[in-house]
Design a protein around this motif. Structure first.
Motif, short mmCIF file in Angstrom:
data_model
loop_
_atom_site.label_atom_id
_atom_site.label_comp_id
_atom_site.label_asym_id
_atom_site.label_seq_id
_atom_site.Cartn_x
_atom_site.Cartn_y
_atom_site.Cartn_z
N GLY A 42 61.80 20.22 -3.94
CA GLY A 42 62.57 19.24 -3.18
C GLY A 42 62.39 17.83 -3.70
N ILE A 43 62.07 16.90 -2.79
CA ILE A 43 61.92 15.48 -3.11
C ILE A 43 60.62 14.99 -2.46
CG2 ILE A 43 62.89 13.17 -2.90
CD1 ILE A 43 65.66 14.51 -2.60
N GLU A 44 59.90 14.17 -3.18
CA GLU A 44 58.66 13.58 -2.67
C GLU A 44 58.81 12.07 -2.61
OE1 GLU A 44 54.36 14.64 -4.00
OE2 GLU A 44 54.99 12.91 -5.21
N SER A 66 56.25 2.11 5.64
CA SER A 66 57.46 1.79 4.88
C SER A 66 57.99 3.00 4.13
CB SER A 66 57.19 0.65 3.90
OG SER A 66 56.90 -0.55 4.59
N CYS A 67 57.10 3.80 3.55
CA CYS A 67 57.54 5.00 2.84
C CYS A 67 58.17 5.99 3.81
CB CYS A 67 56.37 5.64 2.11
SG CYS A 67 55.94 4.77 0.58
N GLY A 68 57.61 6.09 5.02
CA GLY A 68 58.24 6.94 6.02
C GLY A 68 59.63 6.46 6.37
N ALA A 69 59.79 5.15 6.50
CA ALA A 69 61.11 4.58 6.81
C ALA A 69 62.10 4.89 5.70
CB ALA A 69 60.99 3.08 7.03
N ALA A 70 61.66 4.78 4.45
CA ALA A 70 62.54 5.11 3.33
C ALA A 70 62.92 6.58 3.35
CB ALA A 70 61.83 4.76 2.01
N ALA A 71 61.97 7.44 3.72
CA ALA A 71 62.27 8.88 3.81
C ALA A 71 63.29 9.17 4.89
CB ALA A 71 60.98 9.66 4.06
N ALA A 72 63.24 8.40 5.99
CA ALA A 72 64.24 8.58 7.05
C ALA A 72 65.63 8.29 6.53
CB ALA A 72 63.91 7.68 8.23
N ASN A 73 65.78 7.19 5.77
CA ASN A 73 67.08 6.88 5.18
C ASN A 73 67.51 7.97 4.20
OD1 ASN A 73 67.28 4.48 6.57
ND2 ASN A 73 66.95 3.16 4.79
N LEU A 74 66.56 8.43 3.41
CA LEU A 74 66.86 9.48 2.43
C LEU A 74 67.39 10.73 3.14
CD1 LEU A 74 66.36 9.94 -0.73
CD2 LEU A 74 64.36 11.24 0.00
N VAL A 80 74.47 13.41 5.58
CA VAL A 80 75.90 13.11 5.58
C VAL A 80 76.58 13.67 4.33
CG1 VAL A 80 75.63 11.05 7.02
CG2 VAL A 80 75.61 10.82 4.52
N ALA A 81 75.79 14.01 3.32
CA ALA A 81 76.33 14.69 2.14
C ALA A 81 76.40 16.20 2.36
CB ALA A 81 75.47 14.38 0.92
N GLU A 82 76.10 16.63 3.59
CA GLU A 82 76.08 18.03 3.97
C GLU A 82 75.09 18.84 3.13
OE1 GLU A 82 79.85 19.84 4.66
OE2 GLU A 82 80.70 18.06 5.63
N ALA A 83 74.02 18.16 2.74
CA ALA A 83 72.91 18.81 2.02
C ALA A 83 71.61 18.40 2.71
CB ALA A 83 72.92 18.37 0.56
N PRO A 84 71.42 18.79 3.97
CA PRO A 84 70.32 18.27 4.77
C PRO A 84 68.95 18.74 4.28
CG PRO A 84 71.36 20.09 5.91
CD PRO A 84 72.22 19.79 4.71
N ALA A 85 67.93 18.06 4.79
CA ALA A 85 66.56 18.36 4.38
C ALA A 85 65.67 18.59 5.59
CB ALA A 85 66.00 17.20 3.56
N ASP A 86 64.67 19.43 5.41
CA ASP A 86 63.55 19.49 6.33
C ASP A 86 62.53 18.47 5.85
OD1 ASP A 86 64.57 21.59 7.93
OD2 ASP A 86 63.88 23.07 6.46
N VAL A 87 61.94 17.73 6.77
CA VAL A 87 61.04 16.63 6.42
C VAL A 87 59.66 16.92 6.96
CG1 VAL A 87 60.64 14.15 6.58
CG2 VAL A 87 62.99 15.02 6.50
N ALA A 88 58.65 16.79 6.10
CA ALA A 88 57.26 17.01 6.51
C ALA A 88 56.40 15.89 5.93
CB ALA A 88 56.75 18.37 6.04
N THR A 89 55.46 15.39 6.72
CA THR A 89 54.54 14.36 6.24
C THR A 89 53.17 14.97 5.99
OG1 THR A 89 53.92 13.73 8.51
CG2 THR A 89 55.77 12.55 7.50
N ASP A 245 50.35 10.57 10.05
CA ASP A 245 50.99 10.03 11.25
C ASP A 245 51.65 8.69 10.96
OD1 ASP A 245 50.10 12.15 12.98
OD2 ASP A 245 48.11 11.23 12.95
N GLU A 246 51.05 7.90 10.07
CA GLU A 246 51.64 6.61 9.72
C GLU A 246 52.94 6.80 8.94
OE1 GLU A 246 47.24 4.49 9.62
OE2 GLU A 246 48.18 5.19 7.76
N LEU A 247 52.98 7.81 8.08
CA LEU A 247 54.24 8.15 7.41
C LEU A 247 55.28 8.58 8.44
CD1 LEU A 247 52.68 10.12 4.44
CD2 LEU A 247 54.06 8.06 4.18
N ARG A 248 54.85 9.40 9.39
CA ARG A 248 55.77 9.85 10.44
C ARG A 248 56.23 8.66 11.30
NH1 ARG A 248 54.61 11.79 15.51
NH2 ARG A 248 52.38 11.83 15.01
N ALA A 249 55.34 7.71 11.53
CA ALA A 249 55.73 6.52 12.29
C ALA A 249 56.87 5.78 11.60
CB ALA A 249 54.52 5.59 12.45
N GLY A 250 56.83 5.73 10.27
CA GLY A 250 57.91 5.06 9.55
C GLY A 250 59.25 5.75 9.75
#
Length: 318
Positions: A42-44, A66-74, A80-89, A245-250
């Motif tokens: 996937g993507i890291e 901040s990295c968590g926030a960037a991952a949220a945007n990602l 919206v590209a109809e290629a969704p992701a599961d996200v894990a920190t 948890d800090e990544l998840r907070a982002g």
């Protein structure tokens, strides 16, 4: 099977486009402390140690947020590209792996629309009250995403939080290393792709302001105390204090900021009371929370201000 599906879903153009959205996330001093890498699965998204702020963020907590926030945007961009992701920190990174293809939800479309419109507002807010129903939506969004948002009502509690913010800002500014770091990230030109330029800096903080803003060296203050009428000030956090948890907070924070923008709200971020450990502990105790707060925010109405720029995807991939 999942890896093969992901490889076909996330072609290079989709990946680069998603990173272009991801870098619109906020970061202290607009330092943009993230790296994006395609992996076999996937993507890291990982903290870039070359962009550390040792005086402002010695333990890397803010960089992880901040990295968590960037991952949220990602994740929103992929959805919206109809290629969704599961996200894990995990302790050091956010991992996105391909999920079952599906159309984006209405909320995902709305939040994604705001990625390039949302920005931190460093100018005075209008003296316009925010309806209770609007703030309720913010609280519910954060809770549904696994965090907490405590509104600090006007009165003694609000003024106590404001005093703690001022105390933290004063302590930080007494450190020559902090001041040097602040100057290094706020003395560039408006067209620079990092840091906070003059137009985005906002006016120099007024000594009578309710919430002490960080001084990025903007023009002279505008002669207003900017208290606002019933200002909406809140403390944000998640249930946990570990790096993961800090990544998840982002992730939760960015979705909150995008929802606020969708509701027509401006947002100002105050991290000073979180950056000073003793003050952070006072805030936690005052809120009767088991885990550290991650950020103090203010929501309201204000004219759109200058956006800070971002580095291109080519600078942050790899």
């Amino acid at each position: 099977m999942r890896t093969r599906r992901g490889a076909s879903m996330w072609d290079q153009d989709t990946f680069v486009s998603a990173v272009g959205d991801a870098v619109r996330a906020p970061s202290i001093h607009n330092s943009q402390p993230w790296r994006f890498r395609r992996t076999e699965g996937g993507i890291e998204v990982r903290v870039d140690p070359a962009r550390a702020l040792p005086a402002t963020d010695p333990d890397g907590r803010a960089a992880r947020v901040s990295c968590g926030a960037a991952a949220a945007n990602l994740a929103l961009s992929l959805a919206v590209a109809e290629a969704p992701a599961d996200v894990a920190t995990h302790a050091g990174a956010v991992h996105l792996t391909p999920a079952v293809p599906r159309p984006p939800t209405p909320l995902e479309r709305r939040l994604h629309w705001q990625i390039w419109r949302r920005h931190t507002n460093r100018s005075p807010f209008a003296d316009t009250a925010v309806a209770a129903g609007v703030t309720t939506q913010l609280v519910r969004q954060v809770e549904s995403d696994g965090g907490w948002l405590d509104l600090v009502e006007d009165g003694p509690d609000l003024h106590a939080l404001a005093a703690l913010t001022h105390e933290a800002d004063t302590e930080l500014r007494a450190d020559p290393r902090y001041l040097a770091e602040l100057r290094a990230w706020s003395t560039g030109a408006d067209q620079d792709v990092e840091g906070v330029g003059p137009r985005a800096a906002g006016a120099t903080p007024h000594p009578g302001e309710l919430m002490t803003r960080r001084d990025f060296g903007g023009p002279g203050h505008e002669g207003t105390r900017d208290p606002g009428r019933g200002p909406v000030v809140a403390v944000f956090g998640v249930h946990g204090d570990r790096p993961a948890d800090e990544l998840r907070a982002g992730i939760v924070l960015q979705r909150l900021l995008l929802l606020a923008a969708d509701l027509g709200l401006a947002a100002a971020l105050f991290s000073q009371p979180i950056e000073v450990p003793a003050v952070r502990e006072q805030v936690r105790l005052a809120l009767h929370r088991s885990h550290d707060p991650q950020l103090v925010l203010r929501f309201g109405y204000a004219p759109s201000t200058c956006f800070t720029n971002r580095r291109p995807p080519s600078d942050v991939i790899g």
